[in-house]
Design a protein around this motif. Structure first.
Motif, PDB file in Angstrom:
ATOM      1  N   ALA A 267       0.818  -1.212   0.000  1.00 52.06           N
ATOM      2  CA  ALA A 267       0.000   0.000   0.000  1.00 52.06           C
ATOM      3  C   ALA A 267       0.856   1.269   0.000  1.00 52.06           C
ATOM      4  CB  ALA A 267      -0.926  -0.001   1.217  1.00 52.06           C
ATOM      5  N   VAL A 268       2.062   1.177   0.584  1.00 46.67           N
ATOM      6  CA  VAL A 268       2.909   2.372   0.751  1.00 46.67           C
ATOM      7  C   VAL A 268       3.784   2.634  -0.476  1.00 46.67           C
ATOM      8  CG1 VAL A 268       4.827   3.306   2.121  1.00 46.67           C
ATOM      9  CG2 VAL A 268       2.903   2.211   3.259  1.00 46.67           C
ATOM     10  N   TYR A 269       4.138   1.607  -1.222  1.00 48.05           N
ATOM     11  CA  TYR A 269       5.052   1.761  -2.357  1.00 48.05           C
ATOM     12  C   TYR A 269       4.636   2.869  -3.332  1.00 48.05           C
ATOM     13  CZ  TYR A 269       8.208  -2.207  -1.549  1.00 48.05           C
ATOM     14  OH  TYR A 269       9.169  -3.048  -1.057  1.00 48.05           O
ATOM     15  N   PRO A 270       3.352   2.955  -3.744  1.00 47.84           N
ATOM     16  CA  PRO A 270       2.989   4.042  -4.676  1.00 47.84           C
ATOM     17  C   PRO A 270       3.257   5.430  -4.103  1.00 47.84           C
ATOM     18  CG  PRO A 270       1.294   2.348  -4.670  1.00 47.84           C
ATOM     19  CD  PRO A 270       2.230   2.008  -3.547  1.00 47.84           C
ATOM     20  N   LEU A 271       3.051   5.609  -2.802  1.00 51.16           N
ATOM     21  CA  LEU A 271       3.344   6.894  -2.173  1.00 51.16           C
ATOM     22  C   LEU A 271       4.831   7.209  -2.265  1.00 51.16           C
ATOM     23  CD1 LEU A 271       2.642   9.375  -0.457  1.00 51.16           C
ATOM     24  CD2 LEU A 271       2.848   7.913   1.581  1.00 51.16           C
ATOM     25  N   ILE A 272       5.669   6.215  -2.004  1.00 55.57           N
ATOM     26  CA  ILE A 272       7.114   6.421  -2.087  1.00 55.57           C
ATOM     27  C   ILE A 272       7.520   6.754  -3.525  1.00 55.57           C
ATOM     28  CG2 ILE A 272       9.367   5.326  -1.763  1.00 55.57           C
ATOM     29  CD1 ILE A 272       8.007   3.638   0.449  1.00 55.57           C
ATOM     30  N   GLY A 273       6.889   6.077  -4.481  1.00 50.47           N
ATOM     31  CA  GLY A 273       7.160   6.395  -5.874  1.00 50.47           C
ATOM     32  C   GLY A 273       6.808   7.827  -6.213  1.00 50.47           C
ATOM     33  N   GLN A 274       5.697   8.312  -5.668  1.00 52.35           N
ATOM     34  CA  GLN A 274       5.305   9.704  -5.884  1.00 52.35           C
ATOM     35  C   GLN A 274       6.291  10.673  -5.234  1.00 52.35           C
ATOM     36  OE1 GLN A 274       3.291  10.068  -8.270  1.00 52.35           O
ATOM     37  NE2 GLN A 274       1.206  10.322  -7.547  1.00 52.35           N
ATOM     38  N   LEU A 275       6.780  10.321  -4.052  1.00 48.28           N
ATOM     39  CA  LEU A 275       7.767  11.175  -3.389  1.00 48.28           C
ATOM     40  C   LEU A 275       9.046  11.273  -4.216  1.00 48.28           C
ATOM     41  CD1 LEU A 275       7.381  10.028   0.337  1.00 48.28           C
ATOM     42  CD2 LEU A 275       6.628  12.198  -0.668  1.00 48.28           C
ATOM     43  N   SER A 276       9.464  10.150  -4.806  1.00 49.05           N
ATOM     44  CA  SER A 276      10.668  10.188  -5.647  1.00 49.05           C
ATOM     45  C   SER A 276      10.436  11.022  -6.897  1.00 49.05           C
ATOM     46  CB  SER A 276      11.088   8.765  -6.032  1.00 49.05           C
ATOM     47  OG  SER A 276      10.289   8.248  -7.076  1.00 49.05           O
ATOM     48  N   GLN A 277       9.176  11.084  -7.333  1.00 47.48           N
ATOM     49  CA  GLN A 277       8.858  11.904  -8.498  1.00 47.48           C
ATOM     50  C   GLN A 277       8.908  13.390  -8.140  1.00 47.48           C
ATOM     51  OE1 GLN A 277       8.115  10.088 -11.464  1.00 47.48           O
ATOM     52  NE2 GLN A 277       8.631  12.076 -12.338  1.00 47.48           N
ATOM     53  N   LYS A 278       8.492  13.708  -6.938  1.00 47.55           N
ATOM     54  CA  LYS A 278       8.435  15.112  -6.513  1.00 47.55           C
ATOM     55  C   LYS A 278       9.794  15.640  -6.074  1.00 47.55           C
ATOM     56  CE  LYS A 278       5.986  18.280  -3.414  1.00 47.55           C
ATOM     57  NZ  LYS A 278       4.895  18.428  -2.412  1.00 47.55           N
ATOM     58  N   PHE A 279      10.523  14.850  -5.275  1.00 43.43           N
ATOM     59  CA  PHE A 279      11.764  15.335  -4.681  1.00 43.43           C
ATOM     60  C   PHE A 279      13.022  14.819  -5.385  1.00 43.43           C
ATOM     61  CE2 PHE A 279       8.641  15.362  -1.171  1.00 43.43           C
ATOM     62  CZ  PHE A 279       8.665  16.708  -0.869  1.00 43.43           C
ATOM     63  N   GLY A 280      12.861  13.854  -6.272  1.00 39.78           N
ATOM     64  CA  GLY A 280      14.011  13.286  -6.965  1.00 39.78           C
ATOM     65  C   GLY A 280      14.364  11.908  -6.435  1.00 39.78           C
ATOM     66  N   ARG A 281      14.999  11.099  -7.299  1.00 39.72           N
ATOM     67  CA  ARG A 281      15.348   9.721  -6.895  1.00 39.72           C
ATOM     68  C   ARG A 281      16.429   9.724  -5.803  1.00 39.72           C
ATOM     69  NH1 ARG A 281      10.967   9.130  -9.871  1.00 39.72           N
ATOM     70  NH2 ARG A 281      11.358   9.237 -12.113  1.00 39.72           N
ATOM     71  N   ARG A 282      17.490  10.501  -6.015  1.00 40.70           N
ATOM     72  CA  ARG A 282      18.622  10.450  -5.082  1.00 40.70           C
ATOM     73  C   ARG A 282      18.237  10.929  -3.680  1.00 40.70           C
ATOM     74  NH1 ARG A 282      23.932  12.967  -7.678  1.00 40.70           N
ATOM     75  NH2 ARG A 282      24.735  12.219  -5.670  1.00 40.70           N
ATOM     76  N   PRO A 283      17.536  12.068  -3.513  1.00 37.27           N
ATOM     77  CA  PRO A 283      17.126  12.450  -2.153  1.00 37.27           C
ATOM     78  C   PRO A 283      16.235  11.411  -1.492  1.00 37.27           C
ATOM     79  CG  PRO A 283      16.928  14.315  -3.637  1.00 37.27           C
ATOM     80  CD  PRO A 283      17.213  13.127  -4.493  1.00 37.27           C
ATOM     81  N   THR A 284      15.345  10.797  -2.274  1.00 40.58           N
ATOM     82  CA  THR A 284      14.462   9.770  -1.709  1.00 40.58           C
ATOM     83  C   THR A 284      15.259   8.550  -1.271  1.00 40.58           C
ATOM     84  OG1 THR A 284      12.690  10.533  -3.184  1.00 40.58           O
ATOM     85  CG2 THR A 284      12.403   8.387  -2.133  1.00 40.58           C
TER      86      THR A 284
END
Length: 362
Positions: A267-284
């Motif tokens: 359930a949480v993975y899509p949220l994390i994917g969205q965070l990487s889209q917003k803040f960038g892969r490396r910061p995430t």
């Protein structure tokens, strides 16, 4: 991923079907881990070979060959006779087939994941990649529940028990059917990557990958993915054994915690994917690394030191450790795919992903 988890969850209770009863416990454990390890060895072999093929001949065609390949191999495993019929040849055939299975599995995600990323709009890659990798926790939950159900329907025990003779075969047949469904889906509905079609094809993708700036990038990604595999193996793979052997506690509570953590992770993975889209892969990924380094390690220590005294605490701690350690798997696909140009993308993705699995796996 269902196919990857098959030997861990399904074959272990039926291993005595393939080996003589006179073997010591240590020898049986060695054979079991050999069956698991050959898949780990096969996956980077498949990634190297099929990565080259996918960069030269296309993502779709490579996915079809590899998905069809591991579907057929899984079905062949389901039809294997035991030690009474083939002697040592039974376990030998199982090891060889799992090696081939690993090669084809390594080829499948090496071609299919870059294809998915090449078709995804840039602003949705993180979300779509996270949806793909819901397959990790979903497969773990499904196959664990299926193995438990089969052991209820066909109890295990001796080499002549119902589970040893036929019960373990059902999940393998299901795995073959899933691979067949993937094959049909790709054959009928998935076109070739237009990005790959229009790109300049590398004549020797692996030569380019292992030279210059691409080699340095590959080395950096190898370090990232080694950490990803290490945290995965330390939680989902090794934790039941750690609790059982070091503390002398049955691992049922650990397995329950792992399954609960996997359900929440899906359930949480899509949220994390969205965070990487917003803040960038490396910061995430950096934030995920900090979670693994600090709270996850602290909870791991608490778990080993004291949690076995409290069954509920054991389950909660295992689920928390898993949730803190594994979010990298929601982010790594776009990060790897975006790190390489189109002409060497499948080779770069496959090698950086699969080669890093060997040392942590061993």
């Amino acid at each position: 991923m269902f196919d990857v988890y098959l030997p861990i969850a399904v074959l272990a209770p039926a291993l005595n079907y393939f080996i003589p009863a006179s073997l010591s416990g240590a020898a049986q454990a060695t054979i079991f881990y050999m069956v698991f390890a050959v898949t780990l060895i096969g996956r980077p072999v498949g990634a190297v070979f099929f990565g080259h093929v996918a960069d030269r001949l296309g993502r779709r065609r490579t996915t079809l060959v590899s998905a069809g390949g591991f579907g057929i191999v899984t079905l062949l495993i389901a039809a294997l006779p035991g030690y009474d019929a083939w002697g040592a040849g039974a376990i030998g055939a199982l090891v060889v087939l799992r090696l081939l299975d690993g090669i084809f599995i390594g080829g499948e995600y090496t071609a299919a994941n870059p294809l998915a990323m090449e078709y995804s709009p840039k602003e949705k890659r993180g979300f779509y990649a996270a949806l793909i990798h819901i397959g990790y926790p979903a497969a773990l939950v499904c196959i664990s529940l299926l193995a438990a159900l089969m052991l209820k329907v066909a109890p295990g025990g001796s080499a002549h028990s119902a589970y040893a003779i036929w019960g373990w075969r059902i999940p393998f047949v299901i795995g073959a059917l899933l691979a067949g469904a993937l094959f049909v889906y790709y054959y009928r509905l998935v076109p070739e990557s237009e990005l790959w079609r229009s790109a300049n094809k590398a004549t020797a993708p692996l030569n380019q990958l292992f030279s210059g700036a691409d080699l340095r990038r590959l080395g950096q990604l190898f370090v990232v993915m080694t950490g990803a595999w290490l945290t995965l193996n330390a939680t989902v793979g090794a934790l039941p054994g750690v609790i059982n052997t070091i503390l002398g506690v049955k691992s049922s509570g650990v397995n329950t915690g792992i399954l609960i953590g996997a359900v929440i992770a899906a359930a949480v993975y899509p949220l994390i994917g969205q965070l990487s889209q917003k803040f960038g892969r490396r910061p995430t990924i950096t934030a995920i690394g900090i979670l693994s380094l600090l709270p996850a390690c602290a909870l791991y220590y608490v778990l080993v030191a004291a949690a076995y005294r409290n069954p509920v605490g054991l389950v909660v701690l295992v689920a928390l450790i898993e949730l803190l350690s594994l979010p990298i798997w929601a982010v790594h696909t776009p990060y790897l795919a975006e790190s390489f140009r189109t002409g060497i993308r499948s080779s770069g993705y496959g090698v950086s992903y699969s080669l890093a699995a060997i040392l942590p796996g061993l």
